[in-house]
Design a protein around this motif. Structure first.
Motif, PDB file in Angstrom:
ATOM      1  N   VAL A 292       0.864  -1.191   0.000  1.00 63.80           N
ATOM      2  CA  VAL A 292       0.000   0.000   0.000  1.00 63.80           C
ATOM      3  C   VAL A 292       0.897   1.237   0.000  1.00 63.80           C
ATOM      4  O   VAL A 292       1.641   1.476   0.950  1.00 63.80           O
ATOM      5  CB  VAL A 292      -0.925   0.023   1.227  1.00 63.80           C
ATOM      6  CG1 VAL A 292      -1.786   1.278   1.210  1.00 63.80           C
ATOM      7  CG2 VAL A 292      -1.799  -1.227   1.252  1.00 63.80           C
ATOM      8  N   VAL A 293       0.845   2.026  -1.085  1.00 64.03           N
ATOM      9  CA  VAL A 293       1.703   3.208  -1.242  1.00 64.03           C
ATOM     10  C   VAL A 293       0.825   4.441  -1.436  1.00 64.03           C
ATOM     11  O   VAL A 293      -0.104   4.435  -2.248  1.00 64.03           O
ATOM     12  CB  VAL A 293       2.656   3.055  -2.447  1.00 64.03           C
ATOM     13  CG1 VAL A 293       3.551   4.286  -2.567  1.00 64.03           C
ATOM     14  CG2 VAL A 293       3.491   1.794  -2.321  1.00 64.03           C
ATOM     15  N   LEU A 294       1.121   5.505  -0.692  1.00 60.47           N
ATOM     16  CA  LEU A 294       0.387   6.763  -0.796  1.00 60.47           C
ATOM     17  C   LEU A 294       1.367   7.925  -0.907  1.00 60.47           C
ATOM     18  O   LEU A 294       2.526   7.813  -0.495  1.00 60.47           O
ATOM     19  CB  LEU A 294      -0.506   6.966   0.426  1.00 60.47           C
ATOM     20  CG  LEU A 294      -1.696   6.006   0.588  1.00 60.47           C
ATOM     21  CD1 LEU A 294      -2.338   6.206   1.944  1.00 60.47           C
ATOM     22  CD2 LEU A 294      -2.715   6.216  -0.524  1.00 60.47           C
ATOM     23  N   SER A 295       0.896   9.029  -1.445  1.00 62.63           N
ATOM     24  CA  SER A 295       1.721  10.238  -1.511  1.00 62.63           C
ATOM     25  C   SER A 295       1.608  10.986  -0.181  1.00 62.63           C
ATOM     26  O   SER A 295       0.663  10.785   0.585  1.00 62.63           O
ATOM     27  CB  SER A 295       1.250  11.120  -2.666  1.00 62.63           C
ATOM     28  OG  SER A 295      -0.082  11.528  -2.447  1.00 62.63           O
ATOM     29  N   PRO A 296       2.553  11.860   0.141  1.00 63.69           N
ATOM     30  CA  PRO A 296       2.522  12.583   1.424  1.00 63.69           C
ATOM     31  C   PRO A 296       1.268  13.418   1.625  1.00 63.69           C
ATOM     32  O   PRO A 296       0.875  13.684   2.767  1.00 63.69           O
ATOM     33  CB  PRO A 296       3.772  13.472   1.359  1.00 63.69           C
ATOM     34  CG  PRO A 296       4.683  12.782   0.395  1.00 63.69           C
ATOM     35  CD  PRO A 296       3.777  12.162  -0.628  1.00 63.69           C
ATOM     36  N   ARG A 324       7.197   9.735  -2.740  1.00 64.31           N
ATOM     37  CA  ARG A 324       6.953  10.742  -3.770  1.00 64.31           C
ATOM     38  C   ARG A 324       6.496  10.015  -5.038  1.00 64.31           C
ATOM     39  O   ARG A 324       6.808   8.846  -5.236  1.00 64.31           O
ATOM     40  CB  ARG A 324       8.241  11.519  -4.065  1.00 64.31           C
ATOM     41  CG  ARG A 324       8.772  12.299  -2.859  1.00 64.31           C
ATOM     42  CD  ARG A 324       7.846  13.418  -2.462  1.00 64.31           C
ATOM     43  NE  ARG A 324       8.365  14.180  -1.317  1.00 64.31           N
ATOM     44  CZ  ARG A 324       7.680  15.134  -0.703  1.00 64.31           C
ATOM     45  NH1 ARG A 324       6.462  15.447  -1.119  1.00 64.31           N
ATOM     46  NH2 ARG A 324       8.208  15.771   0.327  1.00 64.31           N
ATOM     47  N   PRO A 325       5.747  10.717  -5.933  1.00 61.73           N
ATOM     48  CA  PRO A 325       5.311  10.079  -7.185  1.00 61.73           C
ATOM     49  C   PRO A 325       6.518   9.596  -7.995  1.00 61.73           C
ATOM     50  O   PRO A 325       7.595  10.220  -7.925  1.00 61.73           O
ATOM     51  CB  PRO A 325       4.561  11.203  -7.904  1.00 61.73           C
ATOM     52  CG  PRO A 325       4.117  12.118  -6.795  1.00 61.73           C
ATOM     53  CD  PRO A 325       5.236  12.073  -5.783  1.00 61.73           C
ATOM     54  N   GLN A 327       3.635   6.344  -7.538  1.00 61.98           N
ATOM     55  CA  GLN A 327       3.306   5.454  -6.427  1.00 61.98           C
ATOM     56  C   GLN A 327       3.492   3.976  -6.755  1.00 61.98           C
ATOM     57  O   GLN A 327       3.604   3.149  -5.859  1.00 61.98           O
ATOM     58  CB  GLN A 327       1.862   5.690  -5.966  1.00 61.98           C
ATOM     59  CG  GLN A 327       1.740   6.619  -4.762  1.00 61.98           C
ATOM     60  CD  GLN A 327       2.166   8.038  -5.080  1.00 61.98           C
ATOM     61  OE1 GLN A 327       1.532   8.711  -5.880  1.00 61.98           O
ATOM     62  NE2 GLN A 327       3.229   8.507  -4.463  1.00 61.98           N
ATOM     63  N   ALA A 328       3.514   3.625  -8.048  1.00 68.20           N
ATOM     64  CA  ALA A 328       3.773   2.231  -8.428  1.00 68.20           C
ATOM     65  C   ALA A 328       5.253   1.935  -8.224  1.00 68.20           C
ATOM     66  O   ALA A 328       6.114   2.779  -8.472  1.00 68.20           O
ATOM     67  CB  ALA A 328       3.378   1.995  -9.881  1.00 68.20           C
ATOM     68  N   THR A 329       5.563   0.721  -7.760  1.00 69.85           N
ATOM     69  CA  THR A 329       6.959   0.336  -7.543  1.00 69.85           C
ATOM     70  C   THR A 329       7.654   0.088  -8.878  1.00 69.85           C
ATOM     71  O   THR A 329       7.037  -0.467  -9.801  1.00 69.85           O
ATOM     72  CB  THR A 329       7.034  -0.929  -6.672  1.00 69.85           C
ATOM     73  OG1 THR A 329       6.289  -1.977  -7.283  1.00 69.85           O
ATOM     74  CG2 THR A 329       6.504  -0.681  -5.271  1.00 69.85           C
ATOM     75  N   PRO A 330       8.922   0.482  -9.010  1.00 72.43           N
ATOM     76  CA  PRO A 330       9.695   1.274  -8.049  1.00 72.43           C
ATOM     77  C   PRO A 330       9.185   2.712  -7.985  1.00 72.43           C
ATOM     78  O   PRO A 330       8.991   3.358  -9.002  1.00 72.43           O
ATOM     79  CB  PRO A 330      11.121   1.210  -8.599  1.00 72.43           C
ATOM     80  CG  PRO A 330      10.947   0.928 -10.057  1.00 72.43           C
ATOM     81  CD  PRO A 330       9.697   0.135 -10.203  1.00 72.43           C
ATOM     82  N   THR A 331       8.976   3.187  -6.769  1.00 71.06           N
ATOM     83  CA  THR A 331       8.339   4.478  -6.559  1.00 71.06           C
ATOM     84  C   THR A 331       9.338   5.625  -6.692  1.00 71.06           C
ATOM     85  O   THR A 331      10.527   5.418  -6.953  1.00 71.06           O
ATOM     86  CB  THR A 331       7.732   4.541  -5.143  1.00 71.06           C
ATOM     87  OG1 THR A 331       8.810   4.546  -4.187  1.00 71.06           O
ATOM     88  CG2 THR A 331       6.811   3.372  -4.880  1.00 71.06           C
ATOM     89  N   GLY A 332       8.822   6.834  -6.444  1.00 71.10           N
ATOM     90  CA  GLY A 332       9.708   7.978  -6.275  1.00 71.10           C
ATOM     91  C   GLY A 332      10.400   7.859  -4.922  1.00 71.10           C
ATOM     92  O   GLY A 332      10.374   6.801  -4.289  1.00 71.10           O
ATOM     93  N   GLY A 390      18.866   3.777  -4.702  1.00 73.91           N
ATOM     94  CA  GLY A 390      18.428   5.101  -5.128  1.00 73.91           C
ATOM     95  C   GLY A 390      17.310   5.658  -4.270  1.00 73.91           C
ATOM     96  O   GLY A 390      16.710   6.670  -4.621  1.00 73.91           O
ATOM     97  N   ASP A 391      17.011   4.990  -3.139  1.00 67.23           N
ATOM     98  CA  ASP A 391      15.975   5.429  -2.193  1.00 67.23           C
ATOM     99  C   ASP A 391      14.572   5.313  -2.786  1.00 67.23           C
ATOM    100  O   ASP A 391      13.678   6.112  -2.478  1.00 67.23           O
ATOM    101  CB  ASP A 391      16.231   6.871  -1.730  1.00 67.23           C
ATOM    102  CG  ASP A 391      15.870   7.051  -0.254  1.00 67.23           C
ATOM    103  OD1 ASP A 391      15.739   6.029   0.446  1.00 67.23           O
ATOM    104  OD2 ASP A 391      15.686   8.203   0.171  1.00 67.23           O
ATOM    105  N   HIS A 392      14.373   4.312  -3.644  1.00 71.15           N
ATOM    106  CA  HIS A 392      13.048   4.045  -4.195  1.00 71.15           C
ATOM    107  C   HIS A 392      12.473   2.802  -3.504  1.00 71.15           C
ATOM    108  O   HIS A 392      13.176   1.797  -3.334  1.00 71.15           O
ATOM    109  CB  HIS A 392      13.109   3.779  -5.706  1.00 71.15           C
ATOM    110  CG  HIS A 392      13.818   4.841  -6.477  1.00 71.15           C
ATOM    111  ND1 HIS A 392      15.005   4.619  -7.127  1.00 71.15           N
ATOM    112  CD2 HIS A 392      13.522   6.156  -6.690  1.00 71.15           C
ATOM    113  CE1 HIS A 392      15.416   5.722  -7.723  1.00 71.15           C
ATOM    114  NE2 HIS A 392      14.520   6.673  -7.459  1.00 71.15           N
ATOM    115  N   LEU A 393      11.213   2.861  -3.124  1.00 72.27           N
ATOM    116  CA  LEU A 393      10.555   1.678  -2.568  1.00 72.27           C
ATOM    117  C   LEU A 393      10.290   0.700  -3.710  1.00 72.27           C
ATOM    118  O   LEU A 393       9.634   1.051  -4.701  1.00 72.27           O
ATOM    119  CB  LEU A 393       9.224   2.066  -1.897  1.00 72.27           C
ATOM    120  CG  LEU A 393       8.457   0.902  -1.265  1.00 72.27           C
ATOM    121  CD1 LEU A 393       9.108   0.469   0.047  1.00 72.27           C
ATOM    122  CD2 LEU A 393       6.989   1.289  -1.022  1.00 72.27           C
TER     123      LEU A 393
END
Length: 433
Positions: A292-296, A324-325, A327-332, A390-393
């Protein structure tokens, strides 16, 4: 045993089983009967009972003291706790007789159910069959033929050879499956002969079959996938969770793996391909790419709505990841996570950004199984983020993924505990001979 004149197999399916002192033992999953060479009614040998540990054991009919509309009660005595395995001369009443094709006075019929009746010698026999006429005329407006309950001796075509060779439908069995969870259906299919297992798979819709395959041991998964036409096999893989699909594909030859991936839709195959790039015993190989991924700027109310989704696995619903956008993996850029208990304490209109936990470290995709296990134990988690350099989920590991790899190989066949009776079955053994 309480006076009961007739019990249909479908009525027994799923009934709770209790011991003589009222202790819960498990649920009835099927009846075992011994087919005869003549046309006489076969003897019912016992019940297949699923214990709380998922192990399925054989309980002889002489151990059954009463059959009520809402429960079955057993007598005092030892029962062999070894995993049930069907013997060559035996038939599973629900698993094999249901939907079998037969003849009644020269008329083609399909078996819908079977009823057992007691004899004067305390035995139980399959005395009656509920059958429905089969017809090749399927015109519009034609009503389905009504059921008839007839003596076993009047029906032909139900020998062990007939059941082994003739094709069968799976309508009655699928009706029974409607009330069962995928893990229970998987256990039922493992008890069936390969031919019957394949027939049931043919009759299932893709979504349901995908759920069931996810709960099967690897060998059974490969068998079913190999049996299906490649186009349908690809459809099944698309319907599976990406991490489960990747685990299954990893067991296939590179040629089969590549062919099935090419048949899958690109948007479905891409996350599976990413998972296949990691070793199965690392965080990258264990993770699911669909947390489950959401923006801030999402609200707490939005987050709660997402984790309320009944199709979301329980472990994934324990944590929301803020990124950050896109939201689909790999995310921002990965911002942090919000534990579901924190969401319950926050005002619904607040932003999730205000509740983010930025102190919880993330797993790297190359983290070993041992490192992942220590991570979950140290932070008391049911779900944890996997973040790349790269700090992407890129996904999330859940505790059930970890347990699945920590448990001994073959745990799905034997149940959670290797339960064995102190006094293995002695007098019961002859009852199945």
């Amino acid at each position: 045993m309480a006076a009961v004149n007739r019990v249909f197999a479908a009525q027994l399916a799923g009934l709770p089983v209790f011991g003589p002192d009222g202790e819960s033992i498990g649920k009835v999953r099927d009846l075992v009967a011994g087919l005869r060479l003549d046309q006489q009614a076969p003897r019912v040998l016992g019940l297949v009972v699923e214990l709380a540990t998922r192990r399925r054991v054989f309980v002889p009919m002489l151990r059954v003291t009463s059959i009520e509309p809402n429960a079955v009660t057993l007598a005092t005595g030892s029962v062999n706790m070894r995993q049930f395995h069907r013997r060559p001369n035996e038939v599973l009443v629900l698993g094999q007789l249901a939907d079998a094709r037969a003849e009644l006075g020269g008329v083609r019929v399909t078996v819908a159910d079977a009823a057992m009746e007691p004899t004067r010698t305390r035995d139980w026999v399959l005395a009656k069959l509920a059958v429905r006429e089969r017809s090749s005329r399927l015109g519009l407006g034609r009503r389905r033929s009504s059921l008839q309950v007839v003596p076993w001796t009047e029906v032909s075509g139900l020998s062990l050879g007939d059941l082994t060779e003739q094709p069968q439908g799976a309508g009655q069995l699928l009706m029974l499956f409607d009330t069962m969870r995928a893990v229970d259906i998987a256990a039922t299919l493992r008890d069936l002969p390969v031919k019957r297992r394949h027939e049931v798979a043919d009759a299932m819709d893709d979504e349901r079959l995908a759920d069931v395959i996810e709960e099967m041991p690897e060998d059974d998964q490969k068998d079913l996938l190999g049996y299906l036409a490649e186009e349908r096999a690809a459809d099944i893989l698309e319907a599976m969770n990406p991490d489960d699909a990747a685990d299954l594909l990893a067991e296939l030859t590179p040629a089969d793996q590549s062919r099935l991936l090419e048949l899958m839709e690109p948007e479905e195959s891409e996350p599976v391909r990413r998972l296949l790039a990691y070793s199965s015993d690392t965080a990258g190989g264990l993770m699911t790419p669909e947390p489950v991924v959401l923006s801030p700027d999402a609200t707490v109310a939005e987050a709660l709505a997402r984790i309320r989704n009944p199709e979301l696995p329980a472990a994934l619903a324990t944590m929301v990841f803020v990124c950050r956008p896109p939201q689909a993996t790999p995310t921002g850029r990965y911002v942090g996570c919000v534990h579901f208990q924190r969401l319950l304490r926050e005002p619904p209109a607040d932003l999730v950004a205000s509740a983010v936990d930025t102190d919880l470290p993330a797993l790297r995709p190359g983290a070993t199984l041992t490192e992942v296990t220590r991570y979950f134990a140290a932070y008391n988690l049911a779900c944890g983020p996997v973040v790349d350099a790269g700090d992407h989920l890129i996904g999330a590991v859940t505790v059930d993924d970890v347990l699945d790899h920590l448990l001994p190989e073959g745990w799905r066949e034997t149940g959670l505990h290797d339960v064995r009776s102190a006094d293995p079955m002695k007098s019961e053994e002859w009852e199945r001979a």
